[in-house]
Scaffold this active site. Structure first.
Site, PDB file in Angstrom:
ATOM      1  N   HIS A 166      51.185  65.614  40.790  1.00 62.69           N
ATOM      2  CA  HIS A 166      50.614  65.646  42.151  1.00 62.69           C
ATOM      3  C   HIS A 166      50.768  67.018  42.808  1.00 62.69           C
ATOM      4  O   HIS A 166      50.163  67.262  43.856  1.00 62.69           O
ATOM      5  CB  HIS A 166      51.263  64.579  43.032  1.00 62.69           C
ATOM      6  CG  HIS A 166      50.990  63.181  42.586  1.00 62.69           C
ATOM      7  ND1 HIS A 166      49.707  62.709  42.407  1.00 62.69           N
ATOM      8  CD2 HIS A 166      51.818  62.166  42.243  1.00 62.69           C
ATOM      9  CE1 HIS A 166      49.764  61.447  41.983  1.00 62.69           C
ATOM     10  NE2 HIS A 166      51.028  61.086  41.869  1.00 62.69           N
ATOM     11  N   ASP A 200      48.957  58.630  33.894  1.00 63.48           N
ATOM     12  CA  ASP A 200      49.728  58.047  34.995  1.00 63.48           C
ATOM     13  C   ASP A 200      48.805  57.142  35.826  1.00 63.48           C
ATOM     14  O   ASP A 200      47.594  57.387  35.912  1.00 63.48           O
ATOM     15  CB  ASP A 200      50.294  59.182  35.864  1.00 63.48           C
ATOM     16  CG  ASP A 200      51.265  58.719  36.935  1.00 63.48           C
ATOM     17  OD1 ASP A 200      52.480  58.848  36.721  1.00 63.48           O
ATOM     18  OD2 ASP A 200      50.803  58.230  37.995  1.00 63.48           O
ATOM     19  N   HIS A 202      48.517  56.976  38.939  1.00 62.13           N
ATOM     20  CA  HIS A 202      47.951  57.710  40.083  1.00 62.13           C
ATOM     21  C   HIS A 202      47.119  58.897  39.608  1.00 62.13           C
ATOM     22  O   HIS A 202      47.478  59.561  38.631  1.00 62.13           O
ATOM     23  CB  HIS A 202      49.075  58.216  40.991  1.00 62.13           C
ATOM     24  CG  HIS A 202      49.996  57.140  41.489  1.00 62.13           C
ATOM     25  ND1 HIS A 202      51.208  56.851  40.891  1.00 62.13           N
ATOM     26  CD2 HIS A 202      49.864  56.280  42.525  1.00 62.13           C
ATOM     27  CE1 HIS A 202      51.791  55.853  41.549  1.00 62.13           C
ATOM     28  NE2 HIS A 202      51.003  55.485  42.539  1.00 62.13           N
ATOM     29  N   ASP A 289      53.630  54.110  35.017  1.00 63.48           N
ATOM     30  CA  ASP A 289      53.374  53.182  36.129  1.00 63.48           C
ATOM     31  C   ASP A 289      52.073  52.396  35.942  1.00 63.48           C
ATOM     32  O   ASP A 289      51.721  51.571  36.793  1.00 63.48           O
ATOM     33  CB  ASP A 289      53.426  53.894  37.497  1.00 63.48           C
ATOM     34  CG  ASP A 289      52.862  55.299  37.481  1.00 63.48           C
ATOM     35  OD1 ASP A 289      52.219  55.687  36.483  1.00 63.48           O
ATOM     36  OD2 ASP A 289      53.052  56.020  38.488  1.00 63.48           O
TER      37      ASP A 289
HETATM   38  C1  SP5 Z   1      54.478  60.811  39.905  1.00 63.42           C
HETATM   39  C2  SP5 Z   1      54.041  59.591  40.646  1.00 63.42           C
HETATM   40  O1  SP5 Z   1      53.825  58.549  40.040  1.00 63.42           O
HETATM   41  N1  SP5 Z   1      53.957  59.662  41.987  1.00 63.42           N
HETATM   42  C3  SP5 Z   1      53.532  58.549  42.747  1.00 63.42           C
HETATM   43  C4  SP5 Z   1      53.688  58.731  44.223  1.00 63.42           C
HETATM   44  C5  SP5 Z   1      53.196  57.534  44.974  1.00 63.42           C
HETATM   45  N2  SP5 Z   1      53.556  57.570  46.340  1.00 63.42           N
HETATM   46  C6  SP5 Z   1      52.908  56.634  47.220  1.00 63.42           C
HETATM   47  C7  SP5 Z   1      53.239  55.223  46.886  1.00 63.42           C
HETATM   48  C8  SP5 Z   1      52.532  54.225  47.763  1.00 63.42           C
HETATM   49  C9  SP5 Z   1      52.983  52.857  47.370  1.00 63.42           C
HETATM   50  N3  SP5 Z   1      52.347  51.806  48.083  1.00 63.42           N
HETATM   51  C10 SP5 Z   1      52.378  50.508  47.422  1.00 63.42           C
HETATM   52  C11 SP5 Z   1      53.722  49.820  47.419  1.00 63.42           C
HETATM   53  C12 SP5 Z   1      53.586  48.455  46.800  1.00 63.42           C
HETATM   54  N4  SP5 Z   1      54.843  47.754  46.762  1.00 63.42           N
HETATM   55 ZN    ZN Z   2      52.178  57.677  39.236  1.00 61.98          ZN
END
Ligand code: SP5
Ligand code: ZN
Length: 347
Positions: A166, A200, A202, A289
């Site tokens: 990111h 990943d 994301h 993830d």
């Molecule tokens: C490296 C990596 O995987 N970074 C991910 C960062 C994500 N940050 C935001 C997460 C938002 C989560 N919202 C959903 C929660 C459900 N329990």
């Molecule tokens: Zn991620």
């Protein structure tokens, strides 16, 4: 298989992060993740855990802006001084911004908490005393793996923490400060064209951003549709690169509940693009993830699916650097990482 790993990551251990809705939770991206992966690797008999070599800042500066690197190195100490002067109550020794630039062009404030807003895209990239040393060591793990592969090894694993995909040229976000995969990929371009495949959950917005106009690096990310998931502002299918990089970025946004079959169909398309590009080496941004039981994800990829992803990537038969990214189901993390890597021992 060489596994590059530094204990320095333990110094990066922030007390909380802020999720959507403003709720503070313990940071999902925690040191225990590495212990889980190391424990699983220790049972294999093939993982050679090795400390990274120090490549200095040169190959990191090839990816990240000088002013951003200066900020990362000095932010924590500056924040200790500034919060004291401003009388800001800091319950925890951690730097978080609370104001973000509506237009970034205006320039950088002298206030360090102002600069934190400038250089950070969200509230999941806290800075504590050990953040910079940990991020720098993590990048050195990626460089060590890249060098190992450049020297002729078939595959090397960079067990990076903090993760990187990111982080852009001059911003942190989503647990990432230095873009380890991008640093490895840029290093490997000395051997010729490089492909980065990001699995990943994301979107790999930082990697996308860094190579968006690059003609020598193909970047592909398979991920949750950013229309409904973090990082929201990048990772859409119509973002395909610009200038010399036109056509050399591809996104595969996928719906909630994506299981093994649908995921592997997207991967097959991605792999065809890699083959058509004809790179000399491959960098894999390996986020676990996508796993069905991940607390931050909503895909339904199984451990067997992760193994199949490994087989697909290994079948490219390219010198490959696998870089650790996300993955927050600690119980399954080790087995998933070992499952992905195992494929490279066979092919
Ligand atoms: C490296 C990596 O995987 N970074 C991910 C960062 C994500 N940050 C935001 C997460 C938002 C989560 N919202 C959903 C929660 C459900 N329990
Ligand atoms: Zn991620």
């Amino acid at each position: 298989m060489k596994v590059y790993y530094s204990e320095t990551h333990r110094q990066h251990d922030a007390p909380f992060e802020v999720l959507e809705g403003g709720v503070s939770v313990p940071v999902f991206e925690c040191p225990e993740r590495m212990d889980r992966i190391l424990a699983a690797l220790a049972t294999t008999g093939w993982a050679e855990v090795t400390p990274p070599r120090d490549f200095g800042l040169g190959p990191i500066r090839a990816v990240h802006a000088a002013d951003y690197l200066d900020y990362l190195q000095t932010a924590y100490d500056d924040w200790q001084a500034e919060s004291g002067q401003l009388g800001i109550e800091t319950l925890n020794p951690v730097l978080y911004p609370a104001t973000f630039p509506p237009r970034r062009g205006r320039g950088k404030p002298s206030s360090v908490v102002g600069r934190a807003g400038y250089y950070t895209m969200d509230l999941s990239a806290p800075i504590v005393a050990g953040t910079y040393p940990a991020a720098a060591a993590s990048a050195q793990c990626a460089l060590s793996a890249a060098e190992e592969v450049a020297r002729g090894d078939r595959v090397a694993f960079a067990l990076c923490r903090p993760p990187g995909h990111h982080a852009g040229r001059d911003y942190a976000g989503g647990y990432c400060y230095l873009n380890n995969a991008a640093i490895a990929a840029r290093y490997l371009t000395r051997r010729g064209k490089v492909a980065v495949v990001d699995v990943d959950y994301h979107a790999g917005n930082g990697t996308q951003d860094i190579f968006y106009e690059a003609g020598d690096v193909l970047t592909i990310s398979i991920h949750a549709d950013p229309a409904r998931q973090y990082p929201y502002f990048m990772g859409y299918a119509d973002e395909t690169g610009e200038g010399p990089g036109a056509g050399l970025h591809r996104n595969f946004p996928l719906p909630p509940g994506t299981g093994d079959a649908a995921y592997l169909r997207a991967l097959d398309e991605a792999l065809a693009l890699v083959r058509a590009f004809g790179p000399e080496s491959l960098v894999v941004s390996a986020g676990m993830d996508i796993y069905a039981g991940d607390p931050l994800g909503d895909f339904a990829v199984t451990t067997e699916g992760v193994r199949a992803i490994g087989r697909g990537l290994a079948a490219l038969r390219l010198p490959t650097v696998v870089v650790m990214e996300g993955g927050y189901n600690n119980e399954a993390l080790g087995e998933n990482v070992v499952g992905l890597l195992s494929a490279f021992l066979i092919e």
